[in-house]
Scaffold this active site. Structure first.
Site, PDB file in Angstrom:
ATOM      1  N   SER A  20      53.394  35.492  34.751  1.00 45.47           N
ATOM      2  CA  SER A  20      54.182  34.621  35.631  1.00 45.47           C
ATOM      3  C   SER A  20      53.313  33.497  36.210  1.00 45.47           C
ATOM      4  O   SER A  20      53.795  32.383  36.421  1.00 45.47           O
ATOM      5  CB  SER A  20      54.876  35.419  36.744  1.00 45.47           C
ATOM      6  OG  SER A  20      53.947  35.914  37.667  1.00 45.47           O
ATOM      7  N   ASN A  21      52.030  33.776  36.431  1.00 41.01           N
ATOM      8  CA  ASN A  21      51.145  32.684  36.852  1.00 41.01           C
ATOM      9  C   ASN A  21      50.952  31.674  35.723  1.00 41.01           C
ATOM     10  O   ASN A  21      50.919  30.466  35.967  1.00 41.01           O
ATOM     11  CB  ASN A  21      49.792  33.235  37.319  1.00 41.01           C
ATOM     12  CG  ASN A  21      49.839  33.711  38.757  1.00 41.01           C
ATOM     13  OD1 ASN A  21      49.854  32.916  39.681  1.00 41.01           O
ATOM     14  ND2 ASN A  21      49.904  35.025  38.941  1.00 41.01           N
ATOM     15  N   ARG A  97      40.361  42.616  32.550  1.00 43.24           N
ATOM     16  CA  ARG A  97      39.108  43.040  31.925  1.00 43.24           C
ATOM     17  C   ARG A  97      37.964  42.713  32.869  1.00 43.24           C
ATOM     18  O   ARG A  97      37.950  41.652  33.490  1.00 43.24           O
ATOM     19  CB  ARG A  97      38.850  42.248  30.634  1.00 43.24           C
ATOM     20  CG  ARG A  97      39.823  42.459  29.538  1.00 43.24           C
ATOM     21  CD  ARG A  97      39.394  43.521  28.567  1.00 43.24           C
ATOM     22  NE  ARG A  97      38.019  43.390  28.121  1.00 43.24           N
ATOM     23  CZ  ARG A  97      37.312  44.410  27.599  1.00 43.24           C
ATOM     24  NH1 ARG A  97      37.854  45.600  27.505  1.00 43.24           N
ATOM     25  NH2 ARG A  97      36.070  44.232  27.201  1.00 43.24           N
ATOM     26  N   ILE A  98      37.010  43.633  32.957  1.00 48.78           N
ATOM     27  CA  ILE A  98      35.750  43.315  33.620  1.00 48.78           C
ATOM     28  C   ILE A  98      34.942  42.473  32.642  1.00 48.78           C
ATOM     29  O   ILE A  98      34.836  42.810  31.461  1.00 48.78           O
ATOM     30  CB  ILE A  98      34.954  44.607  33.931  1.00 48.78           C
ATOM     31  CG1 ILE A  98      35.822  45.576  34.742  1.00 48.78           C
ATOM     32  CG2 ILE A  98      33.624  44.280  34.577  1.00 48.78           C
ATOM     33  CD1 ILE A  98      35.711  45.471  36.221  1.00 48.78           C
ATOM     34  N   ASN A 113      39.849  32.501  39.029  1.00 46.39           N
ATOM     35  CA  ASN A 113      40.675  33.715  39.006  1.00 46.39           C
ATOM     36  C   ASN A 113      41.620  33.672  40.194  1.00 46.39           C
ATOM     37  O   ASN A 113      41.342  33.027  41.202  1.00 46.39           O
ATOM     38  CB  ASN A 113      39.785  34.955  39.100  1.00 46.39           C
ATOM     39  CG  ASN A 113      40.580  36.250  39.000  1.00 46.39           C
ATOM     40  OD1 ASN A 113      41.503  36.361  38.187  1.00 46.39           O
ATOM     41  ND2 ASN A 113      40.263  37.220  39.843  1.00 46.39           N
ATOM     42  N   HIS A 115      43.574  36.414  42.733  1.00 53.70           N
ATOM     43  CA  HIS A 115      43.546  37.829  43.120  1.00 53.70           C
ATOM     44  C   HIS A 115      44.604  38.051  44.198  1.00 53.70           C
ATOM     45  O   HIS A 115      44.704  37.266  45.141  1.00 53.70           O
ATOM     46  CB  HIS A 115      42.156  38.190  43.654  1.00 53.70           C
ATOM     47  CG  HIS A 115      42.043  39.624  44.042  1.00 53.70           C
ATOM     48  ND1 HIS A 115      41.860  40.627  43.109  1.00 53.70           N
ATOM     49  CD2 HIS A 115      42.127  40.232  45.251  1.00 53.70           C
ATOM     50  CE1 HIS A 115      41.831  41.798  43.738  1.00 53.70           C
ATOM     51  NE2 HIS A 115      41.990  41.587  45.033  1.00 53.70           N
ATOM     52  N   GLU A 149      29.868  39.473  40.522  1.00 53.74           N
ATOM     53  CA  GLU A 149      30.413  40.589  41.295  1.00 53.74           C
ATOM     54  C   GLU A 149      31.938  40.474  41.345  1.00 53.74           C
ATOM     55  O   GLU A 149      32.476  39.403  41.673  1.00 53.74           O
ATOM     56  CB  GLU A 149      29.839  40.562  42.719  1.00 53.74           C
ATOM     57  CG  GLU A 149      30.041  41.877  43.438  1.00 53.74           C
ATOM     58  CD  GLU A 149      29.574  41.807  44.891  1.00 53.74           C
ATOM     59  OE1 GLU A 149      30.051  42.615  45.687  1.00 53.74           O
ATOM     60  OE2 GLU A 149      28.751  40.925  45.211  1.00 53.74           O
ATOM     61  N   LEU A 150      32.623  41.567  41.054  1.00 57.34           N
ATOM     62  CA  LEU A 150      34.082  41.549  40.899  1.00 57.34           C
ATOM     63  C   LEU A 150      34.785  41.069  42.178  1.00 57.34           C
ATOM     64  O   LEU A 150      34.525  41.593  43.267  1.00 57.34           O
ATOM     65  CB  LEU A 150      34.560  42.962  40.542  1.00 57.34           C
ATOM     66  CG  LEU A 150      36.043  43.094  40.192  1.00 57.34           C
ATOM     67  CD1 LEU A 150      36.351  42.396  38.881  1.00 57.34           C
ATOM     68  CD2 LEU A 150      36.442  44.568  40.124  1.00 57.34           C
ATOM     69  N   ASP A 151      35.660  40.080  42.027  1.00 57.42           N
ATOM     70  CA  ASP A 151      36.499  39.582  43.120  1.00 57.42           C
ATOM     71  C   ASP A 151      35.676  39.105  44.331  1.00 57.42           C
ATOM     72  O   ASP A 151      36.127  39.204  45.474  1.00 57.42           O
ATOM     73  CB  ASP A 151      37.508  40.653  43.573  1.00 57.42           C
ATOM     74  CG  ASP A 151      38.447  41.068  42.457  1.00 57.42           C
ATOM     75  OD1 ASP A 151      38.727  40.235  41.582  1.00 57.42           O
ATOM     76  OD2 ASP A 151      38.890  42.230  42.461  1.00 57.42           O
TER      77      ASP A 151
HETATM   78  C1  GRF Z   1      48.815  38.630  39.758  1.00 53.66           C
HETATM   79  O1  GRF Z   1      49.188  39.382  40.872  1.00 53.66           O
HETATM   80  C2  GRF Z   1      47.415  38.138  39.908  1.00 53.66           C
HETATM   81  O2  GRF Z   1      47.057  37.864  41.235  1.00 53.66           O
HETATM   82  C3  GRF Z   1      46.587  39.270  39.391  1.00 53.66           C
HETATM   83  O3  GRF Z   1      47.324  39.780  38.315  1.00 53.66           O
HETATM   84  C4  GRF Z   1      48.713  39.485  38.504  1.00 53.66           C
HETATM   85  C5  GRF Z   1      49.152  38.737  37.285  1.00 53.66           C
HETATM   86  O4  GRF Z   1      50.540  38.535  37.280  1.00 53.66           O
HETATM   87  N1  GRF Z   1      45.259  38.839  39.036  1.00 53.66           N
HETATM   88  P1  GRF Z   1      51.187  37.617  36.172  1.00 53.66           P
HETATM   89  O5  GRF Z   1      50.795  38.202  34.809  1.00 53.66           O
HETATM   90  O6  GRF Z   1      50.667  36.230  36.343  1.00 53.66           O
HETATM   91  O7  GRF Z   1      52.668  37.714  36.407  1.00 53.66           O
END
Ligand code: GRF
Length: 212
Positions: A20-21, A97-98, A113, A115, A149-151
């Protein structure tokens, strides 16, 4: 600006799921966000985001991590695809994926990214359930540069949403996602316009440190 408009930044979008993003970025590009999505890459063949890309006429690639013996060889294959596309920005949009340190360093300052929490709160998975369990009154989403480092990479943009008393993880996730779809294209626009940089571990907008 030329007769055909501003130069479009070549990007790739990496996904694992719904996308969706990705859709928000596709829609924004169709509405004038100056990017050209050269490819959508997924580690899962069944990711619905691949269908979204196809419907928009965007090249898709599936790189299944199960086909590679270890993280380094997978990441090397991924980097080869990204570089073949001539991408100048790597957009992680639900890519589950890491990433190896080598991969992250290769794209330092040109990989973003999103989050689903107000970082540094709730790094990792299950952020909505954890926000509810913690009794947070406010939750949200964060766009950040990717660091090893993750996130934990430098924060670019955040959106805050209220937590309602009757929220479930799903209702909260939906409210946060709506904001994700707004802030991710905006951060990408800043980068595409040359306004957003990573400088010595800090995110700068128009030359000034971003303080969330
Ligand atoms: C979102 O919540 C994003 O923040 C996270 O993974 C989800 C991806 O959602 N990293 P979509 O595939 O973009 O709908």
């Amino acid at each position: 600006m030329s007769a055909t408009g501003p130069r479009k930044l070549p990007i790739v979008v990496l996904i694992s799921g719904s996308g969706s993003n990705l859709q928000a970025i596709i829609d924004a590009a169709q509405a004038g966000l100056p990017v050209e999505i050269r490819a959508v890459i997924s580690n899962k063949a069944e990711a619905y985001g691949l269908e979204r890309a196809r419907q928009a006429g965007i090249t898709t690639r599936v790189l299944n991590h199960k086909d590679y013996p270890d993280r380094e060889s997978y990441d090397a294959a991924l980097a080869a695809v990204i570089d073949d596309c001539g991408a100048e920005l790597v957009v992680l949009a639900g890519f589950m994926r890491i990433l190896s340190d080598g991969f992250v360093r290769r794209y330092e300052g040109r990989m973003l990214n999103i989050h689903p929490s107000l970082l540094p709160r709730h790094r990792g998975l299950d952020t909505h359930a954890r926000a509810l369990a913690a009794g947070d009154a406010v939750h949200g989403a964060t766009v950040h540069f990717v660091s090893p480092e993750l996130d934990a990479g430098p924060i670019i943009l955040q959106a805050r949403v209220p937590v309602q008393p009757n929220d479930s993880p799903e209702s909260l996730a939906a409210r946060v996602l709506r904001e994700e779809h707004r802030i991710y294209p905006e951060a990408i626009r800043w980068f595409a316009e040359g306004r957003l940089k990573l400088d010595q571990g800090r995110a700068l907008l128009d030359g000034k440190p971003i303080s969330p």
